[in-house]
Design a protein around this motif. Structure first.
Motif, PDB file in Angstrom:
ATOM      1  N   VAL A 197      -5.056  -3.008   3.606  1.00  0.00           N
ATOM      2  CA  VAL A 197      -4.796  -4.439   3.709  1.00  0.00           C
ATOM      3  C   VAL A 197      -5.510  -4.923   4.963  1.00  0.00           C
ATOM      4  N   VAL A 198      -6.497  -5.787   4.784  1.00  0.00           N
ATOM      5  CA  VAL A 198      -7.272  -6.288   5.913  1.00  0.00           C
ATOM      6  C   VAL A 198      -6.662  -7.617   6.346  1.00  0.00           C
ATOM      7  N   GLY A 199      -6.036  -7.618   7.511  1.00  0.00           N
ATOM      8  CA  GLY A 199      -5.326  -8.778   8.020  1.00  0.00           C
ATOM      9  C   GLY A 199      -3.834  -8.533   7.993  1.00  0.00           C
ATOM     10  N   GLY A 200      -3.230  -8.483   9.170  1.00  0.00           N
ATOM     11  CA  GLY A 200      -1.793  -8.264   9.269  1.00  0.00           C
ATOM     12  C   GLY A 200      -1.045  -9.531   9.610  1.00  0.00           C
ATOM     13  N   GLY A 201      -1.492 -10.667   9.058  1.00  0.00           N
ATOM     14  CA  GLY A 201      -0.845 -11.940   9.312  1.00  0.00           C
ATOM     15  C   GLY A 201       0.300 -12.201   8.361  1.00  0.00           C
ATOM     16  N   THR A 202       0.475 -13.455   7.991  1.00  0.00           N
ATOM     17  CA  THR A 202       1.596 -13.844   7.136  1.00  0.00           C
ATOM     18  C   THR A 202       1.566 -13.083   5.816  1.00  0.00           C
ATOM     19  N   ALA A 203       0.470 -13.186   5.087  1.00  0.00           N
ATOM     20  CA  ALA A 203       0.381 -12.531   3.784  1.00  0.00           C
ATOM     21  C   ALA A 203       0.249 -11.025   3.908  1.00  0.00           C
ATOM     22  N   GLY A 204      -0.576 -10.573   4.842  1.00  0.00           N
ATOM     23  CA  GLY A 204      -0.814  -9.140   4.972  1.00  0.00           C
ATOM     24  C   GLY A 204       0.435  -8.357   5.288  1.00  0.00           C
ATOM     25  N   SER A 205       1.317  -8.915   6.116  1.00  0.00           N
ATOM     26  CA  SER A 205       2.579  -8.238   6.428  1.00  0.00           C
ATOM     27  C   SER A 205       3.392  -8.011   5.163  1.00  0.00           C
ATOM     28  N   ALA A 206       3.429  -9.027   4.297  1.00  0.00           N
ATOM     29  CA  ALA A 206       4.221  -8.934   3.073  1.00  0.00           C
ATOM     30  C   ALA A 206       3.606  -7.976   2.070  1.00  0.00           C
ATOM     31  N   VAL A 207       2.301  -8.102   1.824  1.00  0.00           N
ATOM     32  CA  VAL A 207       1.648  -7.227   0.849  1.00  0.00           C
ATOM     33  C   VAL A 207       1.794  -5.766   1.255  1.00  0.00           C
ATOM     34  N   ALA A 208       1.550  -5.475   2.520  1.00  0.00           N
ATOM     35  CA  ALA A 208       1.605  -4.092   2.989  1.00  0.00           C
ATOM     36  C   ALA A 208       2.995  -3.503   2.813  1.00  0.00           C
ATOM     37  N   ARG A 209       4.004  -4.273   3.184  1.00  0.00           N
ATOM     38  CA  ARG A 209       5.379  -3.778   3.042  1.00  0.00           C
ATOM     39  C   ARG A 209       5.701  -3.481   1.582  1.00  0.00           C
ATOM     40  N   ARG A 210       5.402  -4.399   0.705  1.00  0.00           N
ATOM     41  CA  ARG A 210       5.748  -4.201  -0.699  1.00  0.00           C
ATOM     42  C   ARG A 210       4.997  -3.012  -1.303  1.00  0.00           C
ATOM     43  N   LEU A 211       3.722  -2.854  -0.975  1.00  0.00           N
ATOM     44  CA  LEU A 211       2.967  -1.721  -1.522  1.00  0.00           C
ATOM     45  C   LEU A 211       3.539  -0.399  -1.041  1.00  0.00           C
ATOM     46  N   ALA A 212       3.911  -0.333   0.233  1.00  0.00           N
ATOM     47  CA  ALA A 212       4.387   0.928   0.796  1.00  0.00           C
ATOM     48  C   ALA A 212       5.791   1.287   0.333  1.00  0.00           C
ATOM     49  N   GLU A 213       6.653   0.291   0.155  1.00  0.00           N
ATOM     50  CA  GLU A 213       8.042   0.605  -0.173  1.00  0.00           C
ATOM     51  C   GLU A 213       8.245   0.936  -1.652  1.00  0.00           C
ATOM     52  N   ARG A 214       7.249   0.645  -2.472  1.00  0.00           N
ATOM     53  CA  ARG A 214       7.428   0.838  -3.909  1.00  0.00           C
ATOM     54  C   ARG A 214       6.931   2.191  -4.407  1.00  0.00           C
ATOM     55  N   SER A 215       6.281   2.959  -3.549  1.00  0.00           N
ATOM     56  CA  SER A 215       5.786   4.267  -3.974  1.00  0.00           C
ATOM     57  C   SER A 215       5.463   5.076  -2.733  1.00  0.00           C
ATOM     58  N   SER A 216       4.910   6.243  -2.955  1.00  0.00           N
ATOM     59  CA  SER A 216       4.469   7.084  -1.847  1.00  0.00           C
ATOM     60  C   SER A 216       3.007   6.816  -1.473  1.00  0.00           C
ATOM     61  N   ALA A 217       2.396   5.794  -2.070  1.00  0.00           N
ATOM     62  CA  ALA A 217       1.004   5.465  -1.770  1.00  0.00           C
ATOM     63  C   ALA A 217       0.841   5.168  -0.289  1.00  0.00           C
ATOM     64  N   THR A 218      -0.258   5.630   0.282  1.00  0.00           N
ATOM     65  CA  THR A 218      -0.518   5.362   1.694  1.00  0.00           C
ATOM     66  C   THR A 218      -1.162   3.997   1.855  1.00  0.00           C
ATOM     67  N   VAL A 219      -0.705   3.253   2.872  1.00  0.00           N
ATOM     68  CA  VAL A 219      -1.143   1.888   3.102  1.00  0.00           C
ATOM     69  C   VAL A 219      -1.554   1.741   4.559  1.00  0.00           C
ATOM     70  N   LEU A 220      -2.737   1.201   4.779  1.00  0.00           N
ATOM     71  CA  LEU A 220      -3.217   0.904   6.127  1.00  0.00           C
ATOM     72  C   LEU A 220      -3.379  -0.602   6.269  1.00  0.00           C
ATOM     73  N   VAL A 221      -2.819  -1.156   7.341  1.00  0.00           N
ATOM     74  CA  VAL A 221      -3.045  -2.553   7.711  1.00  0.00           C
ATOM     75  C   VAL A 221      -4.005  -2.576   8.890  1.00  0.00           C
ATOM     76  N   ILE A 222      -5.067  -3.354   8.776  1.00  0.00           N
ATOM     77  CA  ILE A 222      -6.031  -3.531   9.861  1.00  0.00           C
ATOM     78  C   ILE A 222      -5.894  -4.967  10.377  1.00  0.00           C
ATOM     79  N   GLU A 223      -5.420  -5.103  11.601  1.00  0.00           N
ATOM     80  CA  GLU A 223      -5.181  -6.412  12.208  1.00  0.00           C
ATOM     81  C   GLU A 223      -6.016  -6.554  13.476  1.00  0.00           C
ATOM     82  N   ALA A 224      -6.760  -7.660  13.576  1.00  0.00           N
ATOM     83  CA  ALA A 224      -7.639  -7.866  14.730  1.00  0.00           C
ATOM     84  C   ALA A 224      -6.868  -8.150  16.006  1.00  0.00           C
ATOM     85  N   GLY A 225      -5.732  -8.806  15.887  1.00  0.00           N
ATOM     86  CA  GLY A 225      -4.961  -9.182  17.069  1.00  0.00           C
ATOM     87  C   GLY A 225      -4.016  -8.094  17.521  1.00  0.00           C
ATOM     88  N   PRO A 226      -3.261  -8.362  18.601  1.00  0.00           N
ATOM     89  CA  PRO A 226      -2.322  -7.383  19.132  1.00  0.00           C
ATOM     90  C   PRO A 226      -1.003  -7.368  18.370  1.00  0.00           C
TER      91      PRO A 226
END
Length: 518
Positions: free
Chosen positions: A17-46
């Motif tokens: 997931v490229v971008g850990g902002g409003t949408a990226g936070s949600a997409v990443a959480r849902r993808l990770a919690e629904r399976s054992s699939a590995t998920v990486l969030v790349i966020e430019a900010g701190p």
């Protein structure tokens, strides 16, 4: 899940997931919690947890053009008297949900029916409502229109400022209904604001989706990592080149890359990666991967007048909530199907630099900022230089449609009328900026001088089924496998509200498209 030192990176993940902002936070959480699939969030900010001020709703204005802002601006046109405009965008985990004004509105049901009519099949209001409800933890509990126990806490003020009440009561004197919930059956009327807060503290998408839930071992959040370009092989997006420290790293995606960088940086990354108008890419020396002319087109935003300022009759006291606390939605003229105008208040002076330079705004001053929520003007985003730090032209073309200007003239007059109601008797001392009632020509010039953004940029990678659409109705980038977009850039028609709630709804739907219905 977040840390002050970069986590150890794997060479590849199932999803990036490229971008850990409003949408990226949600997409990443849902993808990770629904399976054992590995998920990486790349966020430019701190990491947002390193900044104490984020939690205080009253301090959001300080983030505009600060260290947690991208520093973008809209280009000048003669329609706004040759002014550029600052375009605040959160550059931190949680994005603008961590730095913005906390407003939570989904708009009018007809907004989403307009999406479906524009080619975003399956995105009518009835189809979108379950996802809005899934997101919410509304303080009044679950109804047919509102959700409870979702990741985003939504509350009204516990102690609204007198100015917030005056806005509501004054609107009623002018014939606008008072409503209990602007996210209820109708958004037309005056109401206390819905804010993403819990007990008076900001509740961002990063808080709700990344920090508040149980830790997930398969979710990695990498902050301070700027995405440089996407990688491709045989028509498929295979990964991302991004910075880790000062080193360029390539991380592979085994299943999908999901772009959630927002309406500015998602089209920018696509263009830098060779997805866009081939002729424009060629002029910049960028090889074309997919010739999609819609990338960067269809830019939409809500123009706000910042602002009509008034001298207060007495000290206004400490700032409460987000500095406003209420909202008014109304129609600029009879016969409209839904409200097209909105107004919020500021518990202090508020002005674009050009207005502030002409008036003394010191002392006890409050402001009313009317805005247009059914704007018809459209603009564009264009790369002027290649490279991640290259110049862009971001142009909303505010006031280019004559209907927009006409509606805003009505809105400014309304703000002047509002302070003359009995509800403002203890607050309003005199007009300040402008210093008197204006005739129509003067109002038009005032609008051209004070028009700015409501921070609702969207539409630059719109979804649809025609040749100009960038993504299909399941948010897949046309002509490229393994690449999807989940953010405000896919919005085809700007809704009559802020973009935080619609953006999270899009993110929730994206997760369902990827993993199946939940």
């Amino acid at each position: 899940m977040t840390a002050s030192t970069p986590p150890a990176l794997l060479p590849s993940y199932d999803y990036i997931v490229v971008g850990g902002g409003t949408a990226g936070s949600a997409v990443a959480r849902r993808l990770a919690e629904r399976s054992s699939a590995t998920v990486l969030v790349i966020e430019a900010g701190p990491d947002d947890e390193g900044f104490d001020g984020i939690a205080d709703p009253a301090r959001w204005v300080a983030f505009c053009n600060g260290s947690l802002d991208w520093g973008y601006e809209y280009a000048a046109t003669s329609l706004v008297n040759g002014r550029t405009m600052a375009l605040p965008r959160g550059r931190v985990l949680g994005g603008s949900s961590s730095t913005g004004a906390l407003h939570w509105y989904r708009g009018h049901a007809a907004d989403y029916d307009a999406w479906a009519a524009a080619g975003a099949t399956g995105w009518s209001f009835d189809a979108c409502l379950p996802f809005f409800r899934r997101i919410e933890d509304w303080e009044d509990g679950e109804t047919s229109l509102r959700g409870a126990d979702g990741p985003m806490r939504i509350e009204r003020s516990r102690d609204p400022h007198p100015l917030a009440w005056a806005m509501i009561e004054g609107a009623a004197e002018l014939g606008i209904p008072i409503i209990d919930d602007p996210n209820g059956a109708s958004n037309e009327g005056a109401a206390l604001a819905n804010l993403t807060q819990s007990g008076g503290r900001r509740w961002s998408a990063a808080t709700g989706y990344l920090h508040a839930g149980r830790p997930l071992a398969n979710l990695t959040v990498l902050t301070r990592s700027l995405a440089l370009r996407l990688t491709f092989a045989h028509g498929r997006c295979t990964g991302v080149h991004h910075l880790v420290g000062d080193r360029v790293t390539e991380t592979a995606a085994r299943v999908e890359v999901i772009l959630s960088l927002g309406a500015i940086d998602t089209p920018r990354l696509l263009l830098l990666s060779g997805i866009g108008n081939s002729a424009a890419l060629g002029r910049l020396g960028i090889d074309t991967v997919a010739d999609l002319h819609g990338v960067g087109a269809n830019l939409q935003d809500h123009p706000m007048i910042r602002a009509v300022n008034f001298r207060a009759r007495a000290p206004l006291g400490p700032i409460r909530d987000n500095g406003g606390g209420s909202v008014i939605n109304w129609r600029s003229r009879p016969g409209l199907a839904r409200p097209d105008l909105t107004a919020i208040c500021f518990q202090r002076a508020s002005a674009v630099p050009e207005l502030a330079a002409d008036y003394d705004l010191t002392g006890d001053v409050f402001a009313i900022a009317p805005g247009l929520m059914e704007s018809r003007s459209k603009g564009h985003l264009r790369l002027l230089e290649s490279g991640p730090g290259g110049r862009m032209e971001i142009q909303p073309n505010f006031l280019s449609h004559p209907d927009d200007l006409e509606a805003l003239v009505t809105a400014v007059d309304f703000a002047m009328d509002l302070v003359e109601t009995s509800a403002f008797a203890k607050l309003f001392a005199s007009y300040l900026a402008p210093g008197r009632r204006l005739d129509r020509a003067e109002t038009v010039d005032f609008i051209r001088t004070t028009c700015t953004t409501y921070f609702h940029t969207c539409g630059t990678c719109r979804m649809g089924t025609d040749d100009e659409a960038v993504v299909d109705p399941e948010l897949r980038v046309r002509g490229i496998e393994g690449l999807r977009i989940a953010d405000a850039s896919v919005i085809p028609v700007i809704p009559s509200c802020g973009t935080m709630a619609p953006t999270l709804m899009i993110a929730e739907r994206a997760a369902d498209f990827i993993t199946g219905p939940h």
